[in-house]
Scaffold this motif. Structure first.
Motif, PDB file in Angstrom:
ATOM      1  N   ARG D  23      21.377 137.889  35.108  1.00 50.83           N
ATOM      2  CA  ARG D  23      21.043 136.950  34.029  1.00 50.83           C
ATOM      3  C   ARG D  23      19.733 136.223  34.341  1.00 50.83           C
ATOM      4  O   ARG D  23      18.874 136.069  33.463  1.00 50.83           O
ATOM      5  CB  ARG D  23      22.143 135.888  33.863  1.00 50.83           C
ATOM      6  N   GLU D  24      19.596 135.751  35.575  1.00 50.81           N
ATOM      7  CA  GLU D  24      18.370 135.037  35.954  1.00 50.81           C
ATOM      8  C   GLU D  24      17.152 135.952  35.843  1.00 50.81           C
ATOM      9  O   GLU D  24      16.110 135.565  35.323  1.00 50.81           O
ATOM     10  CB  GLU D  24      18.503 134.484  37.380  1.00 50.81           C
ATOM     11  N   ARG D  25      17.332 137.167  36.328  1.00 56.68           N
ATOM     12  CA  ARG D  25      16.220 138.119  36.258  1.00 56.68           C
ATOM     13  C   ARG D  25      15.832 138.388  34.801  1.00 56.68           C
ATOM     14  O   ARG D  25      14.645 138.479  34.461  1.00 56.68           O
ATOM     15  CB  ARG D  25      16.639 139.428  36.943  1.00 56.68           C
ATOM     16  N   ALA D  26      16.835 138.500  33.943  1.00 57.67           N
ATOM     17  CA  ALA D  26      16.569 138.807  32.531  1.00 57.67           C
ATOM     18  C   ALA D  26      15.777 137.689  31.859  1.00 57.67           C
ATOM     19  O   ALA D  26      14.811 137.948  31.140  1.00 57.67           O
ATOM     20  CB  ALA D  26      17.889 139.053  31.790  1.00 57.67           C
ATOM     21  N   VAL D  27      16.154 136.447  32.106  1.00 59.40           N
ATOM     22  CA  VAL D  27      15.421 135.353  31.442  1.00 59.40           C
ATOM     23  C   VAL D  27      14.060 135.131  32.100  1.00 59.40           C
ATOM     24  O   VAL D  27      13.105 134.722  31.425  1.00 59.40           O
ATOM     25  CB  VAL D  27      16.237 134.036  31.356  1.00 59.40           C
ATOM     26  N   PHE D  28      13.952 135.449  33.382  1.00 61.68           N
ATOM     27  CA  PHE D  28      12.645 135.368  34.052  1.00 61.68           C
ATOM     28  C   PHE D  28      11.679 136.379  33.425  1.00 61.68           C
ATOM     29  O   PHE D  28      10.564 136.020  33.002  1.00 61.68           O
ATOM     30  CB  PHE D  28      12.809 135.630  35.559  1.00 61.68           C
ATOM     31  N   GLU D  29      12.100 137.638  33.342  1.00 64.89           N
ATOM     32  CA  GLU D  29      11.222 138.661  32.766  1.00 64.89           C
ATOM     33  C   GLU D  29      10.943 138.379  31.280  1.00 64.89           C
ATOM     34  O   GLU D  29       9.834 138.601  30.788  1.00 64.89           O
ATOM     35  CB  GLU D  29      11.836 140.063  32.936  1.00 64.89           C
ATOM     36  N   GLY D  30      11.952 137.869  30.585  1.00 64.02           N
ATOM     37  CA  GLY D  30      11.751 137.514  29.171  1.00 64.02           C
ATOM     38  C   GLY D  30      10.734 136.398  29.018  1.00 64.02           C
ATOM     39  O   GLY D  30       9.873 136.428  28.127  1.00 64.02           O
ATOM     40  N   GLY D  31      10.816 135.413  29.888  1.00 64.17           N
ATOM     41  CA  GLY D  31       9.848 134.309  29.860  1.00 64.17           C
ATOM     42  C   GLY D  31       8.435 134.816  30.098  1.00 64.17           C
ATOM     43  O   GLY D  31       7.497 134.460  29.372  1.00 64.17           O
ATOM     44  N   ASN D  93       6.521 135.167  15.118  1.00 65.25           N
ATOM     45  CA  ASN D  93       7.978 135.212  15.069  1.00 65.25           C
ATOM     46  C   ASN D  93       8.401 136.456  15.846  1.00 65.25           C
ATOM     47  O   ASN D  93       8.202 137.577  15.385  1.00 65.25           O
ATOM     48  CB  ASN D  93       8.454 135.262  13.610  1.00 65.25           C
ATOM     49  N   VAL D  94       8.942 136.223  17.025  1.00 65.62           N
ATOM     50  CA  VAL D  94       9.191 137.322  17.965  1.00 65.62           C
ATOM     51  C   VAL D  94      10.662 137.364  18.357  1.00 65.62           C
ATOM     52  O   VAL D  94      11.279 136.325  18.605  1.00 65.62           O
ATOM     53  CB  VAL D  94       8.335 137.143  19.243  1.00 65.62           C
ATOM     54  N   LYS D  95      11.199 138.561  18.397  1.00 64.40           N
ATOM     55  CA  LYS D  95      12.554 138.790  18.899  1.00 64.40           C
ATOM     56  C   LYS D  95      12.438 139.830  20.008  1.00 64.40           C
ATOM     57  O   LYS D  95      11.988 140.948  19.773  1.00 64.40           O
ATOM     58  CB  LYS D  95      13.438 139.301  17.759  1.00 64.40           C
ATOM     59  N   LEU D  96      12.854 139.450  21.198  1.00 66.85           N
ATOM     60  CA  LEU D  96      12.638 140.270  22.397  1.00 66.85           C
ATOM     61  C   LEU D  96      13.967 140.587  23.052  1.00 66.85           C
ATOM     62  O   LEU D  96      14.788 139.704  23.256  1.00 66.85           O
ATOM     63  CB  LEU D  96      11.761 139.464  23.376  1.00 66.85           C
ATOM     64  N   LYS D  97      14.160 141.866  23.380  1.00 68.24           N
ATOM     65  CA  LYS D  97      15.402 142.304  24.038  1.00 68.24           C
ATOM     66  C   LYS D  97      15.073 142.768  25.444  1.00 68.24           C
ATOM     67  O   LYS D  97      14.304 143.710  25.636  1.00 68.24           O
ATOM     68  CB  LYS D  97      16.010 143.458  23.223  1.00 68.24           C
ATOM     69  N   ILE D  98      15.671 142.100  26.415  1.00 76.80           N
ATOM     70  CA  ILE D  98      15.448 142.415  27.828  1.00 76.80           C
ATOM     71  C   ILE D  98      16.724 143.004  28.410  1.00 76.80           C
ATOM     72  O   ILE D  98      17.814 142.496  28.148  1.00 76.80           O
ATOM     73  CB  ILE D  98      15.109 141.118  28.616  1.00 76.80           C
ATOM     74  N   ARG D  99      16.586 144.071  29.189  1.00 72.15           N
ATOM     75  CA  ARG D  99      17.761 144.629  29.869  1.00 72.15           C
ATOM     76  C   ARG D  99      17.546 144.610  31.376  1.00 72.15           C
ATOM     77  O   ARG D  99      16.521 145.065  31.885  1.00 72.15           O
ATOM     78  CB  ARG D  99      18.018 146.079  29.445  1.00 72.15           C
ATOM     79  N   VAL D 100      18.571 144.093  32.098  1.00 66.36           N
ATOM     80  CA  VAL D 100      18.621 144.186  33.559  1.00 66.36           C
ATOM     81  C   VAL D 100      20.014 144.720  33.897  1.00 66.36           C
ATOM     82  O   VAL D 100      21.007 144.005  33.706  1.00 66.36           O
ATOM     83  CB  VAL D 100      18.384 142.818  34.228  1.00 66.36           C
ATOM     84  N   ASN D 101      20.074 145.960  34.319  1.00 69.66           N
ATOM     85  CA  ASN D 101      21.357 146.647  34.515  1.00 69.66           C
ATOM     86  C   ASN D 101      22.198 146.526  33.248  1.00 69.66           C
ATOM     87  O   ASN D 101      21.727 146.964  32.196  1.00 69.66           O
ATOM     88  CB  ASN D 101      22.081 146.111  35.759  1.00 69.66           C
ATOM     89  N   THR D 103      23.107 143.692  31.794  1.00 66.11           N
ATOM     90  CA  THR D 103      22.881 142.411  31.113  1.00 66.11           C
ATOM     91  C   THR D 103      21.764 142.539  30.073  1.00 66.11           C
ATOM     92  O   THR D 103      20.691 143.058  30.378  1.00 66.11           O
ATOM     93  CB  THR D 103      22.492 141.329  32.148  1.00 66.11           C
ATOM     94  N   ILE D 104      22.068 142.071  28.885  1.00 72.91           N
ATOM     95  CA  ILE D 104      21.076 142.079  27.802  1.00 72.91           C
ATOM     96  C   ILE D 104      20.791 140.628  27.403  1.00 72.91           C
ATOM     97  O   ILE D 104      21.717 139.871  27.107  1.00 72.91           O
ATOM     98  CB  ILE D 104      21.632 142.794  26.541  1.00 72.91           C
ATOM     99  N   ALA D 105      19.515 140.261  27.396  1.00 71.84           N
ATOM    100  CA  ALA D 105      19.141 138.925  26.904  1.00 71.84           C
ATOM    101  C   ALA D 105      18.287 139.087  25.649  1.00 71.84           C
ATOM    102  O   ALA D 105      17.403 139.952  25.603  1.00 71.84           O
ATOM    103  CB  ALA D 105      18.361 138.164  27.971  1.00 71.84           C
ATOM    104  N   ILE D 106      18.597 138.273  24.662  1.00 74.48           N
ATOM    105  CA  ILE D 106      17.783 138.240  23.433  1.00 74.48           C
ATOM    106  C   ILE D 106      16.997 136.937  23.469  1.00 74.48           C
ATOM    107  O   ILE D 106      17.586 135.847  23.535  1.00 74.48           O
ATOM    108  CB  ILE D 106      18.662 138.290  22.158  1.00 74.48           C
ATOM    109  N   LEU D 107      15.686 137.053  23.427  1.00 74.41           N
ATOM    110  CA  LEU D 107      14.832 135.865  23.495  1.00 74.41           C
ATOM    111  C   LEU D 107      14.024 135.742  22.216  1.00 74.41           C
ATOM    112  O   LEU D 107      13.748 136.739  21.543  1.00 74.41           O
ATOM    113  CB  LEU D 107      13.889 135.958  24.695  1.00 74.41           C
TER     114      LEU D 107
END
Lengths: 126, 126, 126, 126
Positions: D23-31, D93-101, D103-107
């Protein structure tokens, strides 16, 4: 003045981050600041004459970003007298301190020779 | 040191500009520097805290560019205590002095209310 | 529609350029566009996957600028499958056509090996 | 080819992220990606003529960044025929999908009227 509040301290702003732990918030904000710094300043003309004023301006600009407590920017490289180059990511050596409540994250941007890549990573979270 | 030459003083470099008069060369280099400045720095976080260090860094960076003799950058706008914004072209007030041999061109970038546009233009050539 | 006028066709806009010949105006606007292009896009992540969409977006964005009649952007370099880099000035090969009344200027931005520098220059004016 | 590996899949690269949860990695890369996108493209000339090619180029460029699985970029605003503006953060207006293993984060990056600020935040993590 006591009642001047930063944007990030408003309740509306905070409401968008209730789904994150302090650690997650810290690395999110740190990631934003590193990505912003790199893509804002890469390309800037730099030489021995303006290396220091550029380092300082990058630091001061990035201190505006939410949760940035401190930042140290060094521009590294072999600069020749009388010659300028465009700033690249490989020349950036950054140490960034993010605070979210009691959580402190130290983040880095620096060129990693083994990867031949200017890497952004989290050095530690306390 | 006397024999350190800037890139722009090399014969190869000069050979690319033989088709231009000194006036044409001056406005060409001035145009490059104004376009570069605008698109490099627009977007930078700016507040009362870093307005001055950013103005100075823009000036010093742009002095690296060929033929730039002097430059003055002012960031204008109503900044609120504790709030930052992204630098826009409308906030830039620039006076640029370009020298090519004996020709001096003064160029400007500033917001023109009548046009609602941050205009780049040549104020005078001497 | 016939009466939609571009900003650059307004009398106020034109009044700022009365001190320039058509040739001077052409190289001034060309310089702005080359400086803008370089400093806007240098740093962008680029790989085999997005080289073409980036070239196209740079061309289309720069066609908005005053007096740009045509522009061709090539991103050159040895891209490896599965790897991306940050766009540098050395990778840009640009041919820009500026029109001011009957004057046409062809400008270039390209890496000159002899200078080890991505040079902006005026190829010809007609 | 099966054995072409992206940088982010190398063991050296991975070793820098062992101190983060997925989760941390996902929001880090998303940021990083949101900060990069904003500061790379703000300032670009945009009009009805190039809005779509710019949206596409931003999306394709950002897909190069580590862990980006998908991204949707819309440039919003009232564009007038024949007029261009500089892209601002408020227009993104951006919608970003990050995957780490697994875990999926939508930013998101979008302008929040209540804050008068283009906010980057994490919409959800799964």
């Amino acid at each position: 003045m006591a009642n001047i509040k930063k944007l990030e301290e408003s309740e509306v702003f905070k409401s968008y981050f209730k789904n994150l732990t302090d650690r997650e918030r810290a690395v999110f904000e740190g990631g934003i600041t590193l990505g912003a710094l790199f893509h804002q300043f890469v390309g800037t003309p730099v030489s021995l004459n303006n290396k220091e004023s550029l380092e300082k301006a990058i630091e001061e600009a990035m201190k505006n970003q939410p949760c940035v407590e401190d930042i140290e920017v060094k521009i590294v490289g072999d600069f020749e007298e009388g010659k300028y180059v465009s700033l690249t990511g490989e020349m950036l050596n950054v140490k960034l301190k993010i605070r979210v409540n009691e959580t402190i994250a130290i983040l880095r941007l620096r060129y990693i020779e083994e990867l031949d890549y200017p890497l952004m990573y989290v050095e530690k979270i306390e």
